[in-house]
Design an enzyme around this catalytic site. Structure first.
Site, PDB file in Angstrom:
ATOM      1  N   ASP A  80       4.483  -3.533  -5.119  1.00  0.00           N
ATOM      2  CA  ASP A  80       3.395  -3.795  -4.173  1.00  0.00           C
ATOM      3  C   ASP A  80       2.071  -3.516  -4.875  1.00  0.00           C
ATOM      4  O   ASP A  80       2.035  -3.052  -6.026  1.00  0.00           O
ATOM      5  CB  ASP A  80       3.540  -2.908  -2.928  1.00  0.00           C
ATOM      6  CG  ASP A  80       2.707  -3.392  -1.744  1.00  0.00           C
ATOM      7  OD1 ASP A  80       2.035  -4.436  -1.868  1.00  0.00           O
ATOM      8  OD2 ASP A  80       2.718  -2.712  -0.703  1.00  0.00           O
ATOM      9  N   LYS A  81       1.001  -3.789  -4.159  1.00  0.00           N
ATOM     10  CA  LYS A  81      -0.354  -3.548  -4.647  1.00  0.00           C
ATOM     11  C   LYS A  81      -1.154  -2.881  -3.548  1.00  0.00           C
ATOM     12  O   LYS A  81      -0.898  -3.084  -2.350  1.00  0.00           O
ATOM     13  CB  LYS A  81      -0.916  -4.857  -5.116  1.00  0.00           C
ATOM     14  CG  LYS A  81      -2.325  -5.352  -4.904  1.00  0.00           C
ATOM     15  CD  LYS A  81      -2.958  -5.328  -3.609  1.00  0.00           C
ATOM     16  CE  LYS A  81      -4.332  -5.907  -3.553  1.00  0.00           C
ATOM     17  NZ  LYS A  81      -4.719  -6.092  -2.136  1.00  0.00           N
ATOM     18  N   HIS A  82      -2.130  -2.054  -3.923  1.00  0.00           N
ATOM     19  CA  HIS A  82      -3.049  -1.467  -2.955  1.00  0.00           C
ATOM     20  C   HIS A  82      -4.465  -1.637  -3.463  1.00  0.00           C
ATOM     21  O   HIS A  82      -4.746  -1.432  -4.638  1.00  0.00           O
ATOM     22  CB  HIS A  82      -2.766   0.028  -2.749  1.00  0.00           C
ATOM     23  CG  HIS A  82      -3.765   0.671  -1.824  1.00  0.00           C
ATOM     24  ND1 HIS A  82      -3.696   0.545  -0.462  1.00  0.00           N
ATOM     25  CD2 HIS A  82      -4.878   1.409  -2.086  1.00  0.00           C
ATOM     26  CE1 HIS A  82      -4.706   1.193   0.098  1.00  0.00           C
ATOM     27  NE2 HIS A  82      -5.441   1.719  -0.868  1.00  0.00           N
ATOM     28  N   SER A  83      -5.363  -2.022  -2.549  1.00  0.00           N
ATOM     29  CA  SER A  83      -6.783  -2.124  -2.872  1.00  0.00           C
ATOM     30  C   SER A  83      -7.552  -1.108  -2.048  1.00  0.00           C
ATOM     31  O   SER A  83      -7.222  -0.865  -0.884  1.00  0.00           O
ATOM     32  CB  SER A  83      -7.296  -3.534  -2.569  1.00  0.00           C
ATOM     33  OG  SER A  83      -8.713  -3.579  -2.655  1.00  0.00           O
ATOM     34  N   THR A 120      -6.207  -6.548   5.829  1.00  0.00           N
ATOM     35  CA  THR A 120      -5.278  -7.650   5.578  1.00  0.00           C
ATOM     36  C   THR A 120      -4.632  -8.143   6.865  1.00  0.00           C
ATOM     37  O   THR A 120      -4.479  -9.350   7.077  1.00  0.00           O
ATOM     38  CB  THR A 120      -4.199  -7.196   4.577  1.00  0.00           C
ATOM     39  OG1 THR A 120      -4.828  -6.900   3.325  1.00  0.00           O
ATOM     40  CG2 THR A 120      -3.154  -8.282   4.361  1.00  0.00           C
ATOM     41  N   SER A 183      -2.935  10.394   1.150  1.00  0.00           N
ATOM     42  CA  SER A 183      -2.939   9.480   2.285  1.00  0.00           C
ATOM     43  C   SER A 183      -2.517   8.083   1.859  1.00  0.00           C
ATOM     44  O   SER A 183      -1.633   7.462   2.473  1.00  0.00           O
ATOM     45  CB  SER A 183      -4.337   9.438   2.915  1.00  0.00           C
ATOM     46  OG  SER A 183      -4.390   8.503   3.968  1.00  0.00           O
ATOM     47  N   LYS A 187       1.931   6.518   2.379  1.00  0.00           N
ATOM     48  CA  LYS A 187       2.299   5.308   3.136  1.00  0.00           C
ATOM     49  C   LYS A 187       2.908   4.253   2.223  1.00  0.00           C
ATOM     50  O   LYS A 187       3.897   3.602   2.582  1.00  0.00           O
ATOM     51  CB  LYS A 187       1.064   4.748   3.848  1.00  0.00           C
ATOM     52  CG  LYS A 187       0.488   5.673   4.914  1.00  0.00           C
ATOM     53  CD  LYS A 187      -0.586   5.018   5.724  1.00  0.00           C
ATOM     54  CE  LYS A 187      -1.859   4.753   4.966  1.00  0.00           C
ATOM     55  NZ  LYS A 187      -2.694   5.941   4.771  1.00  0.00           N
ATOM     56  N   LYS A 188       2.316   4.059   1.052  1.00  0.00           N
ATOM     57  CA  LYS A 188       2.839   3.038   0.131  1.00  0.00           C
ATOM     58  C   LYS A 188       4.229   3.416  -0.379  1.00  0.00           C
ATOM     59  O   LYS A 188       5.135   2.567  -0.433  1.00  0.00           O
ATOM     60  CB  LYS A 188       1.873   2.846  -1.041  1.00  0.00           C
ATOM     61  CG  LYS A 188       0.676   1.971  -0.718  1.00  0.00           C
ATOM     62  CD  LYS A 188       1.104   0.544  -0.424  1.00  0.00           C
ATOM     63  CE  LYS A 188      -0.052  -0.364  -0.065  1.00  0.00           C
ATOM     64  NZ  LYS A 188       0.395  -1.732   0.294  1.00  0.00           N
TER      65      LYS A 188
END
Length: 428
Positions: A80-83, A120, A183, A187-188
């Protein structure tokens, strides 16, 4: 040990946080046995004294494990990716199907926007019928059949974070790098990832505007994720100008579809950089640009939209499905070139139009926003406005036109900086 006070005292006195202490706090946040006063004191102790790197890993793991952690049995890696958020950042809508087209699985658990950056889920909910709140069985089925799914978190994903997040706001401890890291990652990592690529923004439209702040957060995230058992790297990327040409939910979906259909620009460039990094973390080969150019990512996106309740012909007929605002006006520009952009002000203009939230739970008008945003160094003038405002009515449009004009400085033009400012891997 069931009393959180010794854990809080140890942090207060600079003795850090160990695994049992982190577990006690996280479970107590989730089940209510840690009071609001104790949670606020814990957050303040972390802000003022820090957890240390080992303590940050322990807290992240404990918050992840405070609820349901997904496990997968799939014929490929799970990434996955997080921004950290920006203006015109529609990367997820393109990246998830592109990675799926390259043979990895992307169970993207995303959020809704708050403040000047969009969420998103809000963008996807601009698609008629698209359902983000998927039961776990459906989430698993869509992921297995399509290769990607973008959904909202259920209440049992990292419940410790949900409670601590609200308390951080009330106790003025939002700015703690240790708490931000725990945080984001709790979640990720609850999504059962094997690899995670991070897009940490820096610049006038970013959550952390200074390069030093962005680098500190990126380092903390990368080291903590790797310490918690998930391969991770980060790109620090430019947010001194909007990433895409559009800002606003339906407008950004339309732009993402254009990129999936072959349009170039910075949005496409960043998607390809992040996808290559995610594939590297997953130990996969593949050519993301070839998959994008061949239409494979577009095909996966179409199947994901249909599987989550959206129209099956969205890619072929986006204008027939995506809602449009009734009042559209150009933002006039004096002759010259763009010297600087207050990107956060552009985001606030979208929020003021109704396209974002001031408070959690606020309704969003997915039709409104900005399109044809001018970038740094571009020539503007009578024949090239700064942007097009899309508003619900003429009054809102007039206010937004003035706000967007004030966000731009026009002069002789300045060359934009690099899109990728820095790369951080495990050892950085």
């Amino acid at each position: 040990m069931t009393d959180p006070r010794p854990v809080i005292a140890a942090l207060r006195d600079g003795r850090g946080l160990d695994g049992p202490g982190a577990t006690l706090i996280a479970q107590g946040l989730a089940d209510g046995s840690v009071s609001d006063a104790q949670a606020g004191a814990f957050a303040m102790a972390v802000l003022t004294r820090g957890t240390g790197e080992a303590g940050r890993v322990a807290l992240t793991r404990a918050m992840r494990d405070s609820g349901h952690v997904l496990r997968w049995d799939l014929p490929g890696p799970v990434v996955d990716k997080h921004s950290t958020g920006g203006i015109g950042d529609t990367v997820s809508l393109i990246l998830a199907p592109l990675l799926a087209a390259c043979g990895v699985y992307v169970p993207m658990i995303s959020g809704r926007g708050l403040g000047h950056t969009g969420g998103t889920l809000d963008k996807l909910e601009a698609i008629p019928g698209f359902v983000c709140d998927q039961p776990e069985d459906d989430f698993r089925r869509i992921l297995r059949e399509t290769g990607c799914a973008i959904v909202a978190a259920t209440g049992d994903i990292a419940p410790a974070d949900r409670r601590l997040y609200a308390i951080r706001d009330e106790s003025a401890t939002v700015g703690s790098i240790d708490l931000i890291t725990a945080s984001i990652l709790s979640k990720k990592l609850a999504a059962g990832l094997e690899g995670l690529v991070l897009d940490v923004k820096a610049g006038s439209g970013a959550f952390l505007q200074s390069p030093d702040q962005a680098r500190a957060l990126a380092q903390s995230l990368v080291r903590t994720a790797n310490g918690a058992g998930c391969r991770c790297s980060a790109l620090i990327t430019d947010m001194d100008q909007p990433l895409a040409r559009s800002a606003g939910n339906a407008l950004e979906v339309a732009e993402a579809i254009r990129v999936l259909r072959g349009e170039g620009g910075a949005l496409r460039d960043l998607v390809l950089e992040l996808s290559a990094e995610a594939l590297r973390l997953a130990g996969q080969g593949g050519d993301p640009a070839a998959q994008l150019d061949a239409g494979a990512a577009a095909e996966v996106f179409g199947r994901m939209v249909a599987a989550q309740g959206g129209p099956r012909d969205l890619l072929d007929r986006p204008a027939a499905h995506l809602p449009t605002a009734p009042a559209c006006h150009p933002v006039p520009a004096p002759a010259g070139s763009v010297d600087a952009i207050d990107v956060a002000a552009l985001g606030h203009a979208v929020v003021a139009l109704g396209g974002g939230r001031v408070r959690a739970g606020d309704a969003i008008d997915v039709r409104v926003g900005l399109s044809r945003l001018a970038k740094l160094g571009e020539a503007v003038g009578p024949d090239r406005p700064l942007a097009i405002v899309h508003a619900a009515d003429e009054t809102a449009a007039e206010i937004a036109v003035a706000a967007v004009a004030a966000a731009y400085q026009i002069g002789d033009g300045i060359a934009p900086g690099p899109l990728i400012r820095e790369r951080l891997d495990t050892d950085d």
